[in-house]
Design a protein around this motif. Structure first.
Motif, PDB file in Angstrom:
ATOM      1  N   ILE A  45     -17.363 -24.383  13.421  1.00  0.00           N
ATOM      2  CA  ILE A  45     -17.374 -23.410  14.492  1.00  0.00           C
ATOM      3  C   ILE A  45     -18.254 -24.029  16.173  1.00  0.00           C
ATOM      4  O   ILE A  45     -17.401 -23.836  16.747  1.00  0.00           O
ATOM      5  CB  ILE A  45     -18.483 -22.334  13.799  1.00  0.00           C
ATOM      6  CG1 ILE A  45     -17.815 -21.444  13.122  1.00  0.00           C
ATOM      7  CG2 ILE A  45     -18.132 -20.968  14.859  1.00  0.00           C
ATOM      8  CD1 ILE A  45     -17.971 -20.242  12.597  1.00  0.00           C
ATOM      9  N   ILE A  50     -15.736 -22.301  23.492  1.00  0.00           N
ATOM     10  CA  ILE A  50     -16.319 -20.496  24.043  1.00  0.00           C
ATOM     11  C   ILE A  50     -15.454 -19.273  23.884  1.00  0.00           C
ATOM     12  O   ILE A  50     -16.056 -18.627  22.808  1.00  0.00           O
ATOM     13  CB  ILE A  50     -17.606 -20.421  25.084  1.00  0.00           C
ATOM     14  CG1 ILE A  50     -18.630 -21.554  25.313  1.00  0.00           C
ATOM     15  CG2 ILE A  50     -18.120 -18.669  25.734  1.00  0.00           C
ATOM     16  CD1 ILE A  50     -19.898 -21.149  25.930  1.00  0.00           C
ATOM     17  N   GLU A  51     -14.572 -19.475  23.818  1.00  0.00           N
ATOM     18  CA  GLU A  51     -13.510 -18.802  24.478  1.00  0.00           C
ATOM     19  C   GLU A  51     -12.891 -18.407  22.312  1.00  0.00           C
ATOM     20  O   GLU A  51     -13.587 -17.790  21.364  1.00  0.00           O
ATOM     21  CB  GLU A  51     -12.279 -18.617  25.224  1.00  0.00           C
ATOM     22  CG  GLU A  51     -13.182 -18.338  26.069  1.00  0.00           C
ATOM     23  CD  GLU A  51     -13.518 -16.829  26.535  1.00  0.00           C
ATOM     24  OE1 GLU A  51     -13.036 -15.472  25.691  1.00  0.00           O
ATOM     25  OE2 GLU A  51     -14.345 -16.780  27.305  1.00  0.00           O
ATOM     26  N   GLU A  52     -13.072 -19.567  22.348  1.00  0.00           N
ATOM     27  CA  GLU A  52     -12.349 -19.640  20.508  1.00  0.00           C
ATOM     28  C   GLU A  52     -13.441 -19.401  20.084  1.00  0.00           C
ATOM     29  O   GLU A  52     -13.237 -18.106  18.370  1.00  0.00           O
ATOM     30  CB  GLU A  52     -11.873 -21.121  20.028  1.00  0.00           C
ATOM     31  CG  GLU A  52     -10.392 -21.227  20.528  1.00  0.00           C
ATOM     32  CD  GLU A  52     -10.506 -23.237  20.687  1.00  0.00           C
ATOM     33  OE1 GLU A  52      -9.233 -23.196  19.641  1.00  0.00           O
ATOM     34  OE2 GLU A  52     -10.992 -23.246  20.517  1.00  0.00           O
ATOM     35  N   ARG A  53     -14.537 -19.333  19.730  1.00  0.00           N
ATOM     36  CA  ARG A  53     -15.952 -19.231  18.701  1.00  0.00           C
ATOM     37  C   ARG A  53     -16.490 -17.895  18.660  1.00  0.00           C
ATOM     38  O   ARG A  53     -16.676 -16.982  17.596  1.00  0.00           O
ATOM     39  CB  ARG A  53     -17.095 -19.365  20.233  1.00  0.00           C
ATOM     40  CG  ARG A  53     -17.949 -20.602  18.881  1.00  0.00           C
ATOM     41  CD  ARG A  53     -19.004 -21.417  19.441  1.00  0.00           C
ATOM     42  NE  ARG A  53     -19.175 -22.198  20.445  1.00  0.00           N
ATOM     43  CZ  ARG A  53     -20.229 -22.977  20.851  1.00  0.00           C
ATOM     44  NH1 ARG A  53     -21.302 -22.330  20.881  1.00  0.00           N
ATOM     45  NH2 ARG A  53     -19.666 -23.547  21.882  1.00  0.00           N
ATOM     46  N   LYS A  54     -15.858 -17.050  20.117  1.00  0.00           N
ATOM     47  CA  LYS A  54     -16.123 -15.072  19.566  1.00  0.00           C
ATOM     48  C   LYS A  54     -14.938 -14.448  18.858  1.00  0.00           C
ATOM     49  O   LYS A  54     -14.878 -13.916  18.183  1.00  0.00           O
ATOM     50  CB  LYS A  54     -15.346 -14.776  21.340  1.00  0.00           C
ATOM     51  CG  LYS A  54     -17.258 -14.954  22.130  1.00  0.00           C
ATOM     52  CD  LYS A  54     -16.817 -14.553  23.434  1.00  0.00           C
ATOM     53  CE  LYS A  54     -17.836 -14.813  25.044  1.00  0.00           C
ATOM     54  NZ  LYS A  54     -17.975 -14.170  25.836  1.00  0.00           N
ATOM     55  N   VAL A  55     -13.803 -15.280  19.313  1.00  0.00           N
ATOM     56  CA  VAL A  55     -12.716 -14.826  18.365  1.00  0.00           C
ATOM     57  C   VAL A  55     -12.985 -15.216  16.939  1.00  0.00           C
ATOM     58  O   VAL A  55     -12.921 -14.559  15.925  1.00  0.00           O
ATOM     59  CB  VAL A  55     -11.126 -15.767  18.577  1.00  0.00           C
ATOM     60  CG1 VAL A  55     -10.172 -14.710  17.906  1.00  0.00           C
ATOM     61  CG2 VAL A  55     -11.046 -15.532  20.459  1.00  0.00           C
ATOM     62  N   TRP A  56     -12.576 -16.459  16.517  1.00  0.00           N
ATOM     63  CA  TRP A  56     -12.567 -16.623  15.234  1.00  0.00           C
ATOM     64  C   TRP A  56     -14.142 -16.903  13.948  1.00  0.00           C
ATOM     65  O   TRP A  56     -14.126 -16.698  13.263  1.00  0.00           O
ATOM     66  CB  TRP A  56     -12.237 -18.887  14.817  1.00  0.00           C
ATOM     67  CG  TRP A  56     -10.917 -18.758  15.683  1.00  0.00           C
ATOM     68  CD1 TRP A  56     -10.988 -19.014  16.717  1.00  0.00           C
ATOM     69  CD2 TRP A  56     -10.139 -17.744  15.419  1.00  0.00           C
ATOM     70  NE1 TRP A  56      -9.697 -18.702  17.569  1.00  0.00           N
ATOM     71  CE2 TRP A  56      -8.445 -18.472  16.099  1.00  0.00           C
ATOM     72  CE3 TRP A  56      -9.464 -17.404  14.360  1.00  0.00           C
ATOM     73  CZ2 TRP A  56      -7.217 -17.460  15.994  1.00  0.00           C
ATOM     74  CZ3 TRP A  56      -8.199 -16.407  14.349  1.00  0.00           C
ATOM     75  CH2 TRP A  56      -7.440 -16.710  14.851  1.00  0.00           C
ATOM     76  N   GLY A  57     -14.873 -17.088  14.661  1.00  0.00           N
ATOM     77  CA  GLY A  57     -16.179 -16.772  14.496  1.00  0.00           C
ATOM     78  C   GLY A  57     -16.694 -15.703  13.886  1.00  0.00           C
ATOM     79  O   GLY A  57     -16.321 -15.763  12.466  1.00  0.00           O
ATOM     80  N   PRO A  58     -16.415 -14.050  14.118  1.00  0.00           N
ATOM     81  CA  PRO A  58     -16.594 -13.365  13.206  1.00  0.00           C
ATOM     82  C   PRO A  58     -15.352 -13.549  12.230  1.00  0.00           C
ATOM     83  O   PRO A  58     -15.907 -12.639  10.819  1.00  0.00           O
ATOM     84  CB  PRO A  58     -15.833 -12.095  14.122  1.00  0.00           C
ATOM     85  CG  PRO A  58     -16.351 -12.520  15.572  1.00  0.00           C
ATOM     86  CD  PRO A  58     -16.252 -14.183  15.056  1.00  0.00           C
ATOM     87  N   LYS A  59     -14.191 -14.058  12.615  1.00  0.00           N
ATOM     88  CA  LYS A  59     -13.556 -13.870  11.673  1.00  0.00           C
ATOM     89  C   LYS A  59     -13.566 -14.398  10.277  1.00  0.00           C
ATOM     90  O   LYS A  59     -13.289 -14.212   9.108  1.00  0.00           O
ATOM     91  CB  LYS A  59     -12.090 -14.710  11.863  1.00  0.00           C
ATOM     92  CG  LYS A  59     -10.952 -13.356  12.597  1.00  0.00           C
ATOM     93  CD  LYS A  59      -9.521 -14.220  12.311  1.00  0.00           C
ATOM     94  CE  LYS A  59      -8.997 -12.527  13.547  1.00  0.00           C
ATOM     95  NZ  LYS A  59      -7.365 -13.166  13.994  1.00  0.00           N
ATOM     96  N   ASN A  61     -16.666 -15.797   9.505  1.00  0.00           N
ATOM     97  CA  ASN A  61     -17.676 -14.859   8.978  1.00  0.00           C
ATOM     98  C   ASN A  61     -17.409 -13.843   7.663  1.00  0.00           C
ATOM     99  O   ASN A  61     -17.558 -13.412   6.705  1.00  0.00           O
ATOM    100  CB  ASN A  61     -18.667 -14.433   9.983  1.00  0.00           C
ATOM    101  CG  ASN A  61     -19.911 -15.607  10.233  1.00  0.00           C
ATOM    102  OD1 ASN A  61     -20.138 -16.790   9.759  1.00  0.00           O
ATOM    103  ND2 ASN A  61     -20.029 -15.019  11.949  1.00  0.00           N
TER     104      ASN A  61
END
Lengths: 325, 624
Positions: A45, A50-59, A61
């Motif tokens: 992560i 930054i953008e990717e983090r926003k999308v993939w982070g929650p997924k 998790n």
């Protein structure tokens, strides 16, 4: 990295693992600090934009949470456990009789040296069992009492030498054969003597066969049977069907020739009788002894078999007294 | 042969230890048989060498081997004045030689110490000087002798004859003994006084009061000695020698040597008495060719030693030239038959431990291993891989009166006096052992001969016997049936089964190749070989077979297999046929099978052909 693809792969793998692995194993596989698959994803992560983090982070998790919950739900008791440290029981294969196994091993040796394996009748005539072996009537070795007679002149063969005379009569040299076979004598049963026993016979007839060839063949054979460190002793021994005769002994492995209870204080154990085929035998079998010479050897198989398989009584070996594990 | 070294050293001078001498004896043919106790060797004797039943004979060979001089005892009383004290009548052709001497005025007493010592070391009892001397000479020279008290004879004669019925003798060492008709005896005044070549009698035996003796030494028919010895149950030092091929000439050596010793140690005066010789002795002349010695030994250097070796063994050298040695064979070497025996003597005394091994250089001959053996191995492997254990059982069984069973004429064991008719008879013993060990599902087999007779014909036939035992009869027969399918389909043998009252027979090509019944099946190996054929199990293309089922009502149970087998061959378009099952419908037994064909358009025609031919042939009804 295609995180979507990765998540799919992990989910599929997890489904399979749930049915195979134990609770602890599965937890370690996905959540161990260093090698866990989910741990690995989480470690990725910070490297994302930054953008990717926003999308993939929650997924990621939510995947992590989902798997963790599923792991907690695993019911250990319903699982088929395979402990690979437990030895499995043997399969459905049968075993050969110790004598057959030993015969096959010997045949394999001799086949390599150009020998054929042959057999002959067990019901024999005196002609093949005695006369052609240079055993005239009245010879002590042909005593009627020692053989099992069916009709006058017809008996159960007392040795595999009867097959030797048949082979020599029915074939012309060069001849190289071995004969494993059943033999019969008129004996009272004891632990070491049986009216039924096995012999193994070898015969070579060709131009220029010498006693040196006999000794070489027997030496190689014994090395094959007992290993290269076996010590052999060759000595003169009389048998009516050979001249010169040759006895073969192996040195006792327990006392190294010094004499002990195993070898009955002889230092050596007798294994085999042999010699150059008698002039008269070749002649009576229709082979010209002035042109051809040859050797023959014969050994009792049972003592050898009993020694190898630790059988103490010949009556057990052929009387139905042995079973296989 | 027991060799007390103190005795041996009377004839050879050696400082070798008992162990070294035992090693030398072993190499030349007299193997050490028992542990060495002190100064006595116990050597294994082989029956051909009658001369090795004497200390002098063994000494002669060891002297030749060790290159020592043999000190043969001096023979003094070669010729004596003749007396006709006792007449000898030979009335049996079992006597080859019988020589007698009379010694008068002997003093019976203790033997000299050297004789007592040697007999004790050998293991013979010490009795009195006369008896001890006859025993001493027997062991020394290898020829039994016998002394009797002349004054105890009622008539001055010895008749050698064969006994009539119900004759008896009182032997030296036992009570009254009944003799079988035809036993060779020495008799006097009509009564046996001695069993010839076996044992002396009590009546004419030498005692401390004896003063005049007759000494006899004989050579008799060996086979007759062996037979009588067994009949009377006597195996003593005399029998041990008389039953071997002793030379009739040996009698002279023994009787002269015994006379010498008696005259020296017991006093008296000796005379020749009758000497019977069935055939005059002719010495044998033989020639040893270098070529032959080289051929058997594989070396060319033996011949140089041959003359010396043969001479040491007391062959008389007549001539040695042109690579040929002409010899006269010593009379005591009754074993020497052919030139190779001279070759054997040369190689033997030169030393077996000196033979250098050499591989056979010739090309190996064509393989003549019969197909049966390879085939047997194939069946063995098939059964082993199916979980069956191989066993081998002794085929000798107790005779039960069955006419076709082969029985022995002369078995010593009444429990084992005939041969098995089926492997089952002996293989089932193994079953018991498995049960004893708590095994519940037993799968065993044996490949071996079964034996039978038809009139005068004796038949031995190799079969494979297979046994399955689970404790449940139904399961046993189903399993055995399956094993037969397994074997025969592996060998590509088509077969039909026919039920009889005894068992279910397996037929193929009109040949009965075996049977099964309950937990056992037996198949004839030779028939299997004849019927087996190659079958390719490889499939390379997809076969689109169409199938159809047929059901018929059967009348006789045992015919169904045959019917299906027949149906298969009705049309060449049938690719295969499968048995599907049978069921009972009321009083009817219905059997359903399925045929496959690669020609779906012909299906109907094939079906009609099968139904038509089969119902006609077997008289069964098909259900549409």
């Amino acid at each position: 990295m295609d995180i979507n693809q990765k998540i799919l792969e992990i989910r599929n793998l997890f489904e399979k693992d749930v049915s195979i692995l134990g609770k602890d194993e599965i937890y370690l596989k996905y959540f161990s600090k260093n090698t866990g698959l989910i741990t690995g994803l989480i470690k990725e992560i910070p490297r994302l934009g930054i953008e990717e983090r926003k999308v993939w982070g929650p997924k990621i998790n939510s995947l992590s949470k989902e798997l963790e919950e599923n792991i907690n739900l695993i019911d250990e008791s319903s699982k088929l456990l395979i402990d690979e440290t437990i030895k499995l029981t043997k399969g459905e294969k049968g075993y050969l009789h110790p004598t057959t196994e030993t015969i096959r091993e010997m045949n394999n040796f001799f086949k390599f040296y150009g020998f054929s394996v042959v057999e002959g009748p067990e019901i024999e005539t005196e002609e093949y069992n005695f006369r052609k072996l240079n055993l005239p009537e009245n010879h002590p070795a042909t005593d009627l009492q020692d053989s099992l007679y069916i009709n006058p002149g017809v008996l159960l063969r007392t040795h595999t030498s009867s097959v030797e005379t048949r082979v020599l009569t029915e074939n012309q040299p060069p001849i190289r054969v071995v004969v494993p076979g059943k033999c019969f004598r008129n004996e009272t049963l004891t632990a070491t003597n049986s009216s039924f026993f096995y012999q193994y016979q070898g015969v070579v007839v060709d131009k220029g066969i010498t006693i040196k060839n006999l000794i070489q063949t027997l030496t190689d054979f014994h090395h094959h049977l007992f290993g290269d460190d076996v010590v052999l002793r060759f000595r003169y021994k009389y048998y009516p069907e050979v001249s010169p005769g040759l006895g073969t002994d192996i040195q006792c492995r327990f006392c190294r020739g010094e004499g002990c209870s195993v070898c009955k204080y002889r230092g050596y154990i007798e294994v085999l009788g042999s010699g150059m085929i008698h002039y008269n035998t070749l002649k009576m079998c229709g082979i010209d002894p002035e042109v051809y010479t040859g050797f023959a050897f014969g050994m009792g198989l049972d003592r050898l078999v009993m020694q190898r398989y630790k059988i103490d009584d010949i009556r057990k070996l052929y009387g139905g007294g042995i079973i296989y594990k | 042969m027991i060799i007390p070294l103190v005795w041996l050293k009377d004839y050879i001078h050696t400082s070798k230890s008992p162990k070294e001498l035992a090693k030398a004896f072993t190499e030349i043919g007299l193997m050490l048989d028992k542990p060495i106790y002190g100064e006595v060797l116990d050597l294994e004797h082989r029956m051909d060498r009658a001369d090795w039943l004497s200390i002098i004979g063994c000494a002669r060979d060891i002297a030749a081997f060790e290159d020592l001089k043999l000190h043969f005892p001096k023979l003094i009383s070669q010729k004596l004045k003749k007396t006709e004290e006792l007449f000898i009548h030979i009335k049996s052709d079992k006597v080859n030689r019988f020589r007698t001497r009379v010694i008068k005025d002997v003093k019976v007493g203790e033997s000299p110490k050297f004789i007592q010592d040697r007999l004790a070391a050998y293991g013979l009892p010490v009795i009195n000087n006369i008896v001890d001397i006859t025993n001493y000479v027997m062991v020394e020279m290898g020829q039994p002798l016998h002394a009797q008290d002349i004054d105890k004879f009622e008539k001055k004669e010895i008749v050698l004859r064969e006994t009539a019925e119900n004759e008896t003798i009182q032997t030296l060492d036992s009570s009254l003994m009944k003799l079988k008709e035809g036993t060779l005896v020495l008799s006097e005044n009509g009564n046996p006084i001695c069993i010839g070549g076996i044992v002396g009698g009590l009546r004419t035996g030498v005692t401390e009061n004896t003063t005049n003796i007759i000494l006899d030494s004989g050579n008799y028919d060996q086979a007759s000695i062996r037979r009588t010895s067994r009949e009377v149950g006597i195996r003593n030092e005399t029998v041990l020698r008389s039953e071997k091929f002793l030379s009739p000439e040996l009698v002279d050596l023994a009787i002269i040597r015994a006379t010498d010793l008696i005259l020296e140690h017991c006093g008296g005066e000796a005379f020749e008495n009758d000497d019977f010789e069935k055939e005059k002795y002719h010495p044998r002349i033989m020639t040893l060719h270098k070529e032959r010695l080289d051929l058997i030994s594989g070396e060319n250097y033996y011949f140089d030693q041959a003359e010396k070796i043969l001479e040491a063994l007391e062959y008389e050298i007549i001539e040695n030239k042109d690579n040929k040695i002409k010899v006269q064979v010593p009379f005591f070497r009754t074993d020497v038959e052919v030139e190779d025996d001279l070759v054997a003597d040369v190689i033997r005394i030169y030393g077996y431990s000196k033979i250098k091994p050499q591989p056979i250089n010739n090309y190996p001959p064509t393989d003549i291993t019969p197909a049966t053996l390879k085939f047997e191995a194939k069946i063995t492997d098939l059964l082993i891989s199916s979980g069956f254990h191989e066993h081998i059982t002794d085929p000798i069984v107790k005779f039960d009166g069955v006419e076709s069973r082969i029985a022995f004429l002369n078995s010593v064991n009444s429990e084992k006096d005939s041969l098995r008719l089926s492997i089952k008879e002996t293989l089932q013993n193994v079953l018991k052992s498995y049960s004893k060990h708590g095994k519940s599902e037993i799968k065993i087999f044996e490949i071996g001969n079964v034996y039978s007779k038809e009139g005068e014909n004796l038949i031995e036939e190799k079969v494979v016997g297979i046994m399955y035992e689970s404790g449940d009869n139904q399961k046993n027969s189903e399993y055995i049936r399956r094993v037969i399918d397994l074997i025969l389909s592996n060998l590509n043998i088509a077969f039909v089964l026919k039920t009889s009252s005894k068992h279910i027979s397996i037929f193929s090509n009109e040949r009965e190749l075996g049977y099964f019944n309950g937990n056992f099946a037996e198949l004839k190996i030779n028939d299997l070989i004849k019927l087996t054929s190659f079958k390719s199990y490889v499939v390379t293309e997809f076969e689109n077979l169409s199938k159809e089922d047929l059901t018929f009502v059967s009348h006789i149970d045992s015919q169904n297999g045959e019917i299906i087998e027949y149906a298969k061959n009705v049309s060449p378009l049938v690719a295969k046929i499968e048995f599907l099952g049978e069921f009972i419908d009321g009083s009817n037994r219905k059997v359903t099978f399925r045929f496959y064909t690669a020609y779906p358009n012909e299906s109907k025609k094939i079906r009609e052909e099968i139904m038509g031919n089969t119902s006609k042939r077997f008289n069964v009804t098909f259900i549409s």
